[in-house]
Structures are given as structure tokens and as C-alpha cells.
Design a protein around this motif. Sequence first.
Motif, PDB file in Angstrom:
ATOM      1  N   SER A  28       0.828  -1.205   0.000  1.00  9.77           N
ATOM      2  CA  SER A  28       0.000   0.000   0.000  1.00  9.77           C
ATOM      3  C   SER A  28       0.863   1.255   0.000  1.00  9.77           C
ATOM      4  O   SER A  28       0.448   2.292  -0.532  1.00  9.77           O
TER       5      SER A  28
ATOM      6  N   GLU B 105       1.678   1.776  -3.601  1.00 10.44           N
ATOM      7  CA  GLU B 105       0.490   2.249  -4.313  1.00 10.44           C
ATOM      8  C   GLU B 105       0.236   3.727  -4.043  1.00 10.44           C
ATOM      9  O   GLU B 105      -0.141   4.489  -4.946  1.00 10.44           O
ATOM     10  N   ILE B 106       0.447   4.148  -2.813  1.00  4.66           N
ATOM     11  CA  ILE B 106       0.261   5.560  -2.466  1.00  4.66           C
ATOM     12  C   ILE B 106       1.258   6.436  -3.210  1.00  4.66           C
ATOM     13  O   ILE B 106       0.912   7.518  -3.696  1.00  4.66           O
TER      14      ILE B 106
ATOM     15  N   TYR C 139       2.501   5.980  -6.116  1.00  9.97           N
ATOM     16  CA  TYR C 139       1.991   6.157  -7.476  1.00  9.97           C
ATOM     17  C   TYR C 139       0.779   7.079  -7.502  1.00  9.97           C
ATOM     18  O   TYR C 139       0.652   7.933  -8.394  1.00  9.97           O
ATOM     19  N   ASP C 140      -0.126   6.931  -6.547  1.00 10.30           N
ATOM     20  CA  ASP C 140      -1.319   7.777  -6.521  1.00 10.30           C
ATOM     21  C   ASP C 140      -0.978   9.244  -6.296  1.00 10.30           C
ATOM     22  O   ASP C 140      -1.760  10.127  -6.681  1.00 10.30           O
TER      23      ASP C 140
ATOM     24  N   VAL D 195      -1.155   8.106   3.902  1.00 12.24           N
ATOM     25  CA  VAL D 195      -1.129   8.971   2.711  1.00 12.24           C
ATOM     26  C   VAL D 195      -0.418  10.278   3.022  1.00 12.24           C
ATOM     27  O   VAL D 195       0.472  10.721   2.275  1.00 12.24           O
TER      28      VAL D 195
ATOM     29  N   LEU E 169      -5.240  13.877  -1.877  1.00 10.46           N
ATOM     30  CA  LEU E 169      -5.521  12.455  -2.025  1.00 10.46           C
ATOM     31  C   LEU E 169      -6.293  11.918  -0.822  1.00 10.46           C
ATOM     32  O   LEU E 169      -7.272  11.178  -0.979  1.00 10.46           O
TER      33      LEU E 169
ATOM     34  N   ARG F 193      -9.892  12.943  -1.054  1.00  6.37           N
ATOM     35  CA  ARG F 193     -10.619  12.167  -2.068  1.00  6.37           C
ATOM     36  C   ARG F 193     -10.938  10.766  -1.559  1.00  6.37           C
ATOM     37  O   ARG F 193     -12.060  10.265  -1.754  1.00  6.37           O
ATOM     38  N   LEU F 194      -9.974  10.130  -0.904  1.00  9.77           N
ATOM     39  CA  LEU F 194     -10.210   8.786  -0.392  1.00  9.77           C
ATOM     40  C   LEU F 194     -11.307   8.774   0.671  1.00  9.77           C
ATOM     41  O   LEU F 194     -12.149   7.868   0.710  1.00  9.77           O
TER      42      LEU F 194
ATOM     43  N   PRO G  56      -5.195   2.570  -0.960  1.00  7.45           N
ATOM     44  CA  PRO G  56      -5.968   3.620  -1.640  1.00  7.45           C
ATOM     45  C   PRO G  56      -7.188   3.129  -2.399  1.00  7.45           C
ATOM     46  O   PRO G  56      -8.084   3.916  -2.695  1.00  7.45           O
ATOM     47  N   ARG G  57      -7.256   1.828  -2.713  1.00  4.39           N
ATOM     48  CA  ARG G  57      -8.427   1.291  -3.426  1.00  4.39           C
ATOM     49  C   ARG G  57      -9.439   0.682  -2.454  1.00  4.39           C
ATOM     50  O   ARG G  57     -10.270  -0.145  -2.851  1.00  4.39           O
TER      51      ARG G  57
END
Length: 276
Positions: free
Chosen positions: A35, A38-39, A41-42, A125, A141, A144-145, A262-263
Motif C-alpha cells: 500500500s 500504491e500511495i 503512485y497515486d 497517505v 488524495l 478524495r479517499l 488507496p483502493r
Amino acid sequence: MHRRALLAALLCASVPAVALAVPAPPRRVVSLGGSVTEIVYDLGQGGRLVGDDLSSLYPEAATRLPRVGYYRAAPVEGILALRPDLVLASENAGPPQALERLASLGLTVRRVSDAPSVDSLYRRVEQVAEVLGVPQAGETLAARLRAEIDTARAIPAPRHRALLLVNRSGQFQAAGRDTAANALLGLAGQDNALAAQRGYKPLSAEGLAALAPEMIVITSASLQAVGGMAALRASPGVADTPAARAGRIVPMDDLLALGLGPRLALAIRELKKAAQ
């Protein structure tokens, strides 16, 4: 007047020296934890990554980076070989002596929150963004999450006794409380059938049948390990559950199911859809 002008000139001359003392943002980053990767990249910072670990399954670009093993067993030599200026690690990364060794060799090691809760996700995040020098992107971010997760949680869905299974070393294990999987089930409005126990517990066929889950979630890698959906439904223990009889067995991407990343809103929506 001459002395005042000279003093002003000296003060002005000192400004560039102060600016040069500000640390440059990291440019070669190794991430430890799916994760966390992934963060990165986000946040639009994936170009800084020079390596990650085997739990970094998303996005697809992450799987093309050099791997340094599994984040809970990080190899010092493998990380050093990538010449990072930052090791960005989940708080669950280890072993501790490996991270301490990296720091003692002069590498910057930063650990971020990775507890099994949605609040930890928001902190993670913002911490990753702060370390990478993009705090505003982190705030955006995280906001939004929060909105996506709140929307997903508000979707109505039936409540079931659920069980999240992984297949490790040829044996089923189920997620109890104090796990990311337990948090996911709760956020999706489901009752964890193993909530009375903590962590991951091995399950025999008899034990699985006795828990009588009405929904089974299984990671994609585990489903592949047992030979696919037909083999799983027919397997001892699973075949006798209400979940199997109702066809309520849900395969889910490993990082999506276990990462609380994040997903998370997507994972919640998938479980609520399967619960119908």
C-alpha cells in the motif's frame, strides 16, 4: 552609512547559503509495503521509485521494478544495491535490525503508519506525501479517499457472517480481529465469523465448516493455489458452508483484500455487491 551598507550586503550574501542547506527531495526511493508503493503512485511520484517488494502488486508498473524480497524480511544487501537515497517503509516492515543496519550505513529510512484501520490509511497517505515533499498532494488524495470510502460505506447491503481466507503453505488460514482483512469486512458491513480470535489462524476442514460462513472472501493467489473456484467449492469444509451453497464466494486481488490501501472504496463496493 558605509558600515550600514556593508552589513546589508553581507546579510544578503548569506541568503543563498541558507537556501543551499535545505535537503533535496529524495530521487531514488525503495518502498517496502504494497500500500505504501500504491500511495507513491497515486501521489504522482512513481517515477522516483527504483525498487519495491513482492507485496507491491498494484499498479502494474510497480511489478516491473526491481524487487527486494518481501517487506517483512527486507534484505540489506539487495536494498543497498539499488543505491536509494530513501527507504520508505511500512511500520510493519522488518526485521528491525535490517532497517537499523540500513540507517547505520547512512541511508534515510522513514517508516509510515500501517495499522489495520481506515484512519491509518489517511495518516499513511499524508506521511508518505510529507516525506516525498508533496504535502498538498497528500491532503488532496486523503480528502478524495475519505469521500470515496464514505460513499462506498453508505451503499445498502445485506449483512452476513463472513470469512476471509488465505492459503499459506497448503493450508487455509482465516483472518481474525486486529487484521486489515477484519477491518475491510467491517467497513463493508459484514460480520467476521472469526472475530473472537486475533490475527490469522489455521483452519481445518472441520473448523471451517463449524464456523458456517455465509460469505467467503479468498485472495486471488490463494484461489489459484487451491486449483480454482470449482476446486474450492468442492473442497472439504468449504463445500459444507452456507457460502458455498449460496454461491457467495468472492475472489479478490491480494493487495486489495489485505492492504487496506488507496483502493479501499473499491474493495468495499465489491463486497457489498457480492453480499446481495
